[in-house]
Design an enzyme around this catalytic site. Structure first.
Site, PDB file in Angstrom:
ATOM      1  CB  SER A 135      -2.573  10.780  21.971  1.00  0.00           C
ATOM      2  OG  SER A 135      -2.458  10.643  20.591  1.00  0.00           O
ATOM      3  CE  LYS A 148      -3.646  13.243  18.735  1.00  0.00           C
ATOM      4  NZ  LYS A 148      -2.503  12.369  18.759  1.00  0.00           N
ATOM      5  CB  VAL A 197       0.297   4.827  21.127  1.00  0.00           C
ATOM      6  CG1 VAL A 197      -1.066   4.785  20.459  1.00  0.00           C
ATOM      7  CG2 VAL A 197       1.192   5.884  20.503  1.00  0.00           C
ATOM      8  CE1 TYR A 212      -6.765   8.740  19.970  1.00  0.00           C
ATOM      9  CE2 TYR A 212      -6.034   6.873  21.242  1.00  0.00           C
ATOM     10  CZ  TYR A 212      -5.808   8.121  20.734  1.00  0.00           C
ATOM     11  OH  TYR A 212      -4.631   8.753  20.985  1.00  0.00           O
ATOM     12  CE1 TYR A 232      -0.676  14.831  16.208  1.00  0.00           C
ATOM     13  CE2 TYR A 232       0.805  13.457  14.917  1.00  0.00           C
ATOM     14  CZ  TYR A 232      -0.250  13.579  15.800  1.00  0.00           C
ATOM     15  OH  TYR A 232      -0.878  12.453  16.281  1.00  0.00           O
TER      16      TYR A 232
HETATM   17  N1  GLU Z   1       2.039  10.146  17.826  1.00  0.00           N
HETATM   18  C1  GLU Z   1       0.988   9.163  17.747  1.00  0.00           C
HETATM   19  C2  GLU Z   1       0.438   9.140  16.338  1.00  0.00           C
HETATM   20  O1  GLU Z   1       0.294  10.181  15.738  1.00  0.00           O
HETATM   21  C3  GLU Z   1      -0.066   9.499  18.740  1.00  0.00           C
HETATM   22  C4  GLU Z   1      -1.127   8.439  18.868  1.00  0.00           C
HETATM   23  C5  GLU Z   1      -1.552   8.174  20.287  1.00  0.00           C
HETATM   24  O2  GLU Z   1      -0.833   8.372  21.249  1.00  0.00           O
HETATM   25  O3  GLU Z   1      -2.684   7.715  20.437  1.00  0.00           O
HETATM   26  O4  GLU Z   1       0.135   8.098  15.823  1.00  0.00           O
END
Ligand code: GLU
Length: 307
Positions: free
Chosen positions: A66, A69, A261, A243, A191
């Site tokens: 993430s 992002k 993650v 988050y 994505y």
């Molecule tokens: N590719 C992971 C998902 O979509 C990203 C989540 C993350 O890194 O927090 O669940």
């Protein structure tokens, strides 16, 4: 604070976090991530002034998940401008990274670009705007700091796609509300690819240094974002980067940041430095236990944060 003092603090606190902080577990909902050695731990700090400090597994590549992002959002923001806020909000979600519940209640508009739903909308925007989305995104991140070898991991992409049930649900739900323009399958493929980028702590901290430097890459002096866009992205990292643990990260660490993650964290002290940590053991919110522990100790010991 002098460079050598900062370097000493990094080394001392690395040893402390490594010894005393071994709870949490490696993400296993993406099978390929479960293969990573849990004891890996690396740190790299780049100062705007040009100094940099490294410790541990700082040159080993890992899946940034993430953290990408922030980069995909940065590119979409440059392409769409302020109109992007008609499709994505700027509030912390207070829910898990892959939560569906708000999307139903808030009629397909994700709370912010750094939860999965928000990043799926960003992937949709990039698919619509870029002539060659995969290549163009890669060229964008490579160009920030002349890191020409950055790449996607097809193995991680396939592994996530095979079990991407919640993301598939999120994308379809948003499509039903009219907030996804392209076919959900194409959006999701892109994505998953964006999440699969691999980098070391050294590369991550070099790459993100433009966010500590008013949007300008200190390496090649390229303007990546305007000053105002940089302020907004740092503000979003501060309020939404972790988050439903974003408040706690602000409280403990006091820096804008983003986790993934894969166990990585990037954090920014505007006008001073970017710091990347990697340790794959995660807490129940999906954030690196050791990374947060180290960063809290680091901003406390260096007596320097945005507050
Ligand atoms: N590719 C992971 C998902 O979509 C990203 C989540 C993350 O890194 O927090 O669940």
């Amino acid at each position: 604070m002098t460079g050598s003092t900062l370097e000493n603090i990094v080394h001392q606190l690395y040893a402390q976090s490594n010894t005393h902080c071994n709870s949490g577990s490696v993400a296993n909902y993406i099978p390929q991530l479960a293969e990573v050695a849990p004891e890996k731990f690396g740190i790299h700090l780049c100062e705007v002034s040009g100094n940099s400090y490294s410790v541990g597994d700082s040159t080993e590549k890992f899946s940034i998940q993430s953290i990408s992002k922030v980069l995909s959002f940065a590119l979409a923001y440059t392409l769409v401008g302020e109109a992007i806020w008609t499709r994505i909000g700027v509030e912390p979600s207070g829910t898990a990274f892959n939560s569906l519940i708000q999307i139903e209640i808030e009629r397909g508009i994700p709370r912010n670009p750094f939860i999965n739903a928000g990043a799926i909308v960003v992937a949709d925007i990039l698919l619509s705007k870029l002539p060659q989305p995969q290549e163009d995104f890669l060229n964008f991140i490579r160009g920030i700091n002349n890191l020409d070898h950055l790449d996607y991991s097809p193995v991680i992409t396939a592994s996530e796609k095979a079990v991407g049930y919640r993301n598939i649900a999120l994308c379809n739900l948003m499509k039903s509300f009219g907030n996804i323009d392209n076919e959900p399958e194409a959006v999701l493929d892109f994505y998953f690819l964006l999440c699969s980028i691999e980098m070391s702590c050294q590369e991550l901290s070099q790459l993100f240094l433009f966010l500590a430097n008013n949007g300008i890459s200190p390496h090649n002096h390229k303007t990546i974002l305007s000053k105002s866009q940089t302020k907004r992205i740092n503000a979003l990292m501060q309020t939404c980067g972790f988050y439903d643990e974003s408040g706690e990260f602000a409280f403990k660490v006091g820096l804008p940041g983003k986790s993934g993650v894969g166990g990585g964290i990037i954090a920014i002290l505007p006008n001073q430095y970017s710091i990347a940590t990697w340790s794959p053991r995660l807490n129940s919110k999906g954030n690196s236990v050791k990374g947060i522990h180290f960063l809290e100790a680091f901003t406390s010991a260096s007596e320097n944060s945005i507050f």
